[in-house]
Design an enzyme around this catalytic site. Structure first.
Site, PDB file in Angstrom:
ATOM      1  N   ARG A  80      92.470  68.810  44.413  1.00 19.96           N
ATOM      2  CA  ARG A  80      92.855  70.207  44.193  1.00 19.96           C
ATOM      3  C   ARG A  80      94.345  70.297  43.841  1.00 19.96           C
ATOM      4  O   ARG A  80      95.196  69.824  44.603  1.00 19.96           O
ATOM      5  CB  ARG A  80      92.578  71.003  45.477  1.00 19.96           C
ATOM      6  CG  ARG A  80      93.143  72.401  45.512  1.00 19.96           C
ATOM      7  CD  ARG A  80      92.279  73.354  44.769  1.00 19.96           C
ATOM      8  NE  ARG A  80      92.718  74.724  44.970  1.00 19.96           N
ATOM      9  CZ  ARG A  80      92.269  75.743  44.258  1.00 19.96           C
ATOM     10  NH1 ARG A  80      91.360  75.549  43.314  1.00 19.96           N
ATOM     11  NH2 ARG A  80      92.696  76.962  44.493  1.00 19.96           N
ATOM     12  N   ALA A 113      68.858  78.803  84.051  1.00 21.79           N
ATOM     13  CA  ALA A 113      69.426  77.572  84.627  1.00 21.79           C
ATOM     14  C   ALA A 113      70.034  76.748  83.502  1.00 21.79           C
ATOM     15  O   ALA A 113      69.350  75.956  82.855  1.00 21.79           O
ATOM     16  CB  ALA A 113      68.349  76.772  85.369  1.00 21.79           C
ATOM     17  N   GLU A 170      74.697  69.863  76.450  1.00 20.05           N
ATOM     18  CA  GLU A 170      74.822  68.757  77.421  1.00 20.05           C
ATOM     19  C   GLU A 170      76.050  68.906  78.317  1.00 20.05           C
ATOM     20  O   GLU A 170      76.751  67.938  78.615  1.00 20.05           O
ATOM     21  CB  GLU A 170      74.789  67.406  76.701  1.00 20.05           C
ATOM     22  CG  GLU A 170      73.414  67.172  76.098  1.00 20.05           C
ATOM     23  CD  GLU A 170      73.170  65.766  75.655  1.00 20.05           C
ATOM     24  OE1 GLU A 170      73.551  64.843  76.380  1.00 20.05           O
ATOM     25  OE2 GLU A 170      72.566  65.610  74.585  1.00 20.05           O
TER      26      GLU A 170
HETATM   27  N1  COS Z   1      74.712  61.223  88.460  1.00 19.16           N
HETATM   28  C1  COS Z   1      73.942  61.072  89.571  1.00 19.16           C
HETATM   29  N2  COS Z   1      74.019  61.894  90.648  1.00 19.16           N
HETATM   30  C2  COS Z   1      74.922  62.877  90.591  1.00 19.16           C
HETATM   31  C3  COS Z   1      75.770  63.091  89.485  1.00 19.16           C
HETATM   32  C4  COS Z   1      75.637  62.195  88.384  1.00 19.16           C
HETATM   33  N3  COS Z   1      76.384  62.312  87.287  1.00 19.16           N
HETATM   34  N4  COS Z   1      76.560  64.154  89.729  1.00 19.16           N
HETATM   35  C5  COS Z   1      76.229  64.603  90.952  1.00 19.16           C
HETATM   36  N5  COS Z   1      75.229  63.829  91.468  1.00 19.16           N
HETATM   37  C6  COS Z   1      74.579  63.974  92.771  1.00 19.16           C
HETATM   38  C7  COS Z   1      75.590  64.226  93.874  1.00 19.16           C
HETATM   39  O1  COS Z   1      76.067  63.007  94.393  1.00 19.16           O
HETATM   40  C8  COS Z   1      74.753  64.973  94.884  1.00 19.16           C
HETATM   41  O2  COS Z   1      73.973  64.046  95.599  1.00 19.16           O
HETATM   42  P1  COS Z   1      73.715  64.215  97.210  1.00 19.16           P
HETATM   43  O3  COS Z   1      72.957  65.505  97.331  1.00 19.16           O
HETATM   44  O4  COS Z   1      72.907  63.020  97.567  1.00 19.16           O
HETATM   45  O5  COS Z   1      75.057  64.300  97.840  1.00 19.16           O
HETATM   46  C9  COS Z   1      73.811  65.786  94.019  1.00 19.16           C
HETATM   47  O6  COS Z   1      73.750  65.137  92.737  1.00 19.16           O
HETATM   48  C10 COS Z   1      74.273  67.206  93.823  1.00 19.16           C
HETATM   49  O7  COS Z   1      75.581  67.156  93.292  1.00 19.16           O
HETATM   50  P2  COS Z   1      76.513  68.438  93.249  1.00 19.16           P
HETATM   51  O8  COS Z   1      76.537  69.103  94.589  1.00 19.16           O
HETATM   52  O9  COS Z   1      77.808  68.017  92.642  1.00 19.16           O
HETATM   53  O10 COS Z   1      75.712  69.361  92.245  1.00 19.16           O
HETATM   54  P3  COS Z   1      76.113  70.754  91.650  1.00 19.16           P
HETATM   55  O11 COS Z   1      74.941  71.622  91.769  1.00 19.16           O
HETATM   56  O12 COS Z   1      77.442  71.192  92.180  1.00 19.16           O
HETATM   57  O13 COS Z   1      76.229  70.463  90.077  1.00 19.16           O
HETATM   58  C11 COS Z   1      77.157  69.740  88.037  1.00 19.16           C
HETATM   59  C12 COS Z   1      76.936  69.469  89.523  1.00 19.16           C
HETATM   60  C13 COS Z   1      77.818  71.049  87.735  1.00 19.16           C
HETATM   61  C14 COS Z   1      78.047  68.600  87.579  1.00 19.16           C
HETATM   62  C15 COS Z   1      75.801  69.657  87.320  1.00 19.16           C
HETATM   63  O14 COS Z   1      74.984  70.748  87.680  1.00 19.16           O
HETATM   64  C16 COS Z   1      75.933  69.627  85.823  1.00 19.16           C
HETATM   65  O15 COS Z   1      76.248  68.579  85.236  1.00 19.16           O
HETATM   66  N6  COS Z   1      75.676  70.758  85.166  1.00 19.16           N
HETATM   67  C17 COS Z   1      75.660  70.839  83.718  1.00 19.16           C
HETATM   68  C18 COS Z   1      74.269  70.658  83.280  1.00 19.16           C
HETATM   69  C19 COS Z   1      74.185  70.511  81.817  1.00 19.16           C
HETATM   70  O16 COS Z   1      74.849  69.673  81.230  1.00 19.16           O
HETATM   71  N7  COS Z   1      73.311  71.317  81.220  1.00 19.16           N
HETATM   72  C20 COS Z   1      73.087  71.279  79.807  1.00 19.16           C
HETATM   73  C21 COS Z   1      71.870  70.524  79.494  1.00 19.16           C
HETATM   74  S1  COS Z   1      71.716  70.387  77.785  1.00 19.16           S
HETATM   75  S2  COS Z   1      70.487  68.929  77.627  1.00 19.16           S
END
Ligand code: COS
Length: 385
Positions: free
Chosen positions: A274, A131, A369
Site C-alpha cells: 500500500r 453455569a 475455556e
Molecule cells: N485441576 C484439577 N483439580 C482442580 C483444578 C485443576 N485445574 N482446579 C481446582 N481443582 C480442584 C481443587 O483442588 C478442589 O479440590 P478439593 O475439593 O479436593 O479441595 C476442587 O477442584 C474445587 O476447586 P475450587 O474450590 O478452586 O473450585 P471453584 O468452584 O472455586 O472454581 C475455577 C475454580 C474458577 C478455577 C473453575 O470453576 C474454573 O476453571 N472455571 C472456569 C470454567 C471454564 O473455563 N468454563 C468455560 C468452559 S468452555 S469449554
C-alpha cells in the site's frame, strides 16, 4: 541449559500443516465464514492428515505426538482460520482428551480409533445456560437406573463445539450425580453417543466469530446411556473437567498465537504494498513501529506458550503457565488484530479482507475455556493471593 530449538520433526510438521492450511483451508475460509457453514469436506481432510488424536498413543490410532507438536499444528491452522482450528482444538483437547486421560481400556478401544481417524467428531459438554465461569454450578443431572443398568441424564448444555454435524459421534458430559462428602454437588463425567435416545443437539446461528465451526445447544430428555459410560469413578467429574480445561487452554493459546501471526503477516504484506504519499506505508515509522510491536508481542507469546507445553510434556505442573499463556496469547491476538485492521485502513473494515475475520474471531479467545477474568483468578491463586 536452555534449548529453544524445535526438532526436525516439529519443523517438518509445521511446514506440512502450513501447506495444508494454505492450500485446503485458506481459499475457502472467507466463504465459509460468510455462509456460516461447517465444512464436512475440510474436516474429513483434516482427519486424513492425522490432525485428530495428535497426542494419543498409536496404540489407539493416534499420532503419538508431543504436546508442542500438537500446539504447532493448531497454531498453523489458526494462522489462516480460527474456525477450522476450533474444530481440531475442541476435537483433540476437549473431546478426545478426557477419554484418553480418564477412560478405561474398553472405552479407549471403543472410541479412540474412530475419533483419531476423524471418522467421528467429539465435543465437551460443560457449560450450561447458568453455569459458565462457575463450572461447578452444573444443573444437568444423571441418575442410575439400576434395573436397566443405564444412566438417565436430564438437563441442557450451551455453546458446545462439534456436536451438530454429520460427523458428530460423541460428547463428554458433566452432570450432577449426588452430593459430595463436603456437602457440594457431586459431579461425574459421561461418554454420551450423539445417537443416544433422549439426546438432541441444536445448532446455534448468527455467531460473531468462528462462524464456520459447529456450535450447539444440547438437550438431554431422559437421555439413556449404558452404566459403563461413566468416565473414571463417580464424583471425579469436576476435577476431570478442570484438568481437561488446563490442557485445552494451551490449544486456545495456540489459536491466539496462530491468529496473531496470521493477522501480522497480512498487515505486514499490506503495508509493503500500500502506497501513500509516494511510498509504501511501512516506510512510515508510525506503521513500522506498530509492526515491530506486533512482532515483539508474538515472540513473547510464543515463548510463554511453548514453555507451558514443555512443562506439560515433561510431566511438570503447568496450570499457572497454561493460564498465563492462554490469557496472554488471546490478548496479544486482540492487540495485533486490532492494529492489523488499523493498518489496512478502510479496507480492513471490509469482509473481503482476512483481517476483518481475524478481528472478530479473536473475541472468543478472551471468553472460551475460561474468560480472561477466570485466568487472572486462577493465576492470582497460584501466586498466593
Ligand atoms: N485441576 C484439577 N483439580 C482442580 C483444578 C485443576 N485445574 N482446579 C481446582 N481443582 C480442584 C481443587 O483442588 C478442589 O479440590 P478439593 O475439593 O479436593 O479441595 C476442587 O477442584 C474445587 O476447586 P475450587 O474450590 O478452586 O473450585 P471453584 O468452584 O472455586 O472454581 C475455577 C475454580 C474458577 C478455577 C473453575 O470453576 C474454573 O476453571 N472455571 C472456569 C470454567 C471454564 O473455563 N468454563 C468455560 C468452559 S468452555 S469449554
Amino acid at each position: 541449559m536452555i534449548d529453544y530449538s524445535l526438532t526436525d520433526e516439529q519443523n517438518f510438521l509445521r511446514e506440512t500443516v502450513r501447506k495444508f492450511a494454505e492450500n485446503e483451508i485458506a481459499p475457502y475460509a472467507q466463504e465459509l465464514d460468510r455462509e456460516e457453514k461447517f465444512s464436512v469436506e475440510i474436516t474429513k481432510k483434516m482427519g486424513e492428515m492425522g490432525f485428530f488424536g495428535a497426542f494419543v498413543s498409536p496404540k489407539y490410532g493416534g499420532q503419538g505426538l508431543d504436546y508442542i507438536s500438537y500446539i504447532i499444528m493448531v497454531e498453523e491452522i489458526a494462522r489462516v482460520d480460527g474456525s477450522q482450528a476450533a474444530t481440531v482444538a475442541a476435537g483433540n483437547s476437549l473431546g478426545i482428551g478426557p477419554i484418553y486421560y480418564f477412560g478405561n481400556e474398553e472405552q479407549k478401544q471403543k472410541w479412540l480409533p474412530r475419533l483419531c481417524k476423524g471418522e467421528i467428531l467429539s465435543g465437551f459438554g460443560l457449560t450450561e445456560a447458568d453455569a459458565g465461569s462457575d463450572a461447578g454450578g452444573t444443573l444437568t443431572n444423571a441418575v442410575l437406573d439400576e434395573r436397566k443398568n443405564e444412566w438417565v441424564i436430564n438437563g441442557s448444555k450451551m455453546f458446545i463445539t462439534n456436536t451438530s454435524n454429520e460427523l458428530s459421534g460423541v460428547v463428554i458430559v458433566q452432570a450432577v450425580t449426588g452430593k459430595s462428602a463436603k456437602g457440594r454437588k457431586e459431579l461425574s463425567c459421561f461418554i454420551v453417543p450423539t445417537d443416544a435416545p433422549g439426546f438432541e443437539s441444536r445448532k446455534l446461528h448468527d455467531k460473531m466469530m468462528w462462524r464456520a465451526s459447529d456450535t450447539s445447544e444440547l438437550y438431554f430428555d431422559d437421555c439413556r446411556i449404558p452404566a459403563g459410560n461413566i468416565l473414571g469413578n463417580k464424583g471425579e467429574g469436576f476435577k476431570q473437567m478442570l484438568q481437561t480445561l488446563d490442557g485445552g487452554r494451551l490449544s486456545i493459546g495456540s489459536m491466539g498465537l496462530g491468529g496473531a501471526q496470521g493477522a501480522f503477516e497480512k498487515a505486514l504484506q499490506y503495508s509493503q504494498e500500500r502506497k501513500q504519499f509516494g511510498k509504501p506505508i511501512c516506510k512510515n515509522q508510525a506503521i513500522a513501529f506498530k509492526l515491530a510491536d506486533m512482532a515483539i508481542e508474538i515472540e513473547a507469546a510464543r515463548n510463554l506458550l511453548y514453555k507451558a507445553c514443555w512443562l506439560k510434556n515433561n510431566g511438570l505442573p503447568y496450570g499457572k503457565e497454561g493460564s498465563m499463556a492462554k490469557l496472554y496469547c488471546a490478548e496479544v491476538m486482540g492487540r495485533v488484530a486490532n492494529q492489523a485492521v488499523q493498518i489496512h485502513g478502510g479496507y480492513g473494515l471490509m469482509k473481503d479482507y482476512d483481517v476483518e475475520r481475524f478481528f472478530r474471531d479473536q473475541k472468543l479467545l478472551d471468553i472460551g475455556e475460561g474468560t480472561s477474568e477466570i485466568q487472572r483468578l486462577v493465576i492470582s491463586r497460584y501466586i498466593g493471593c
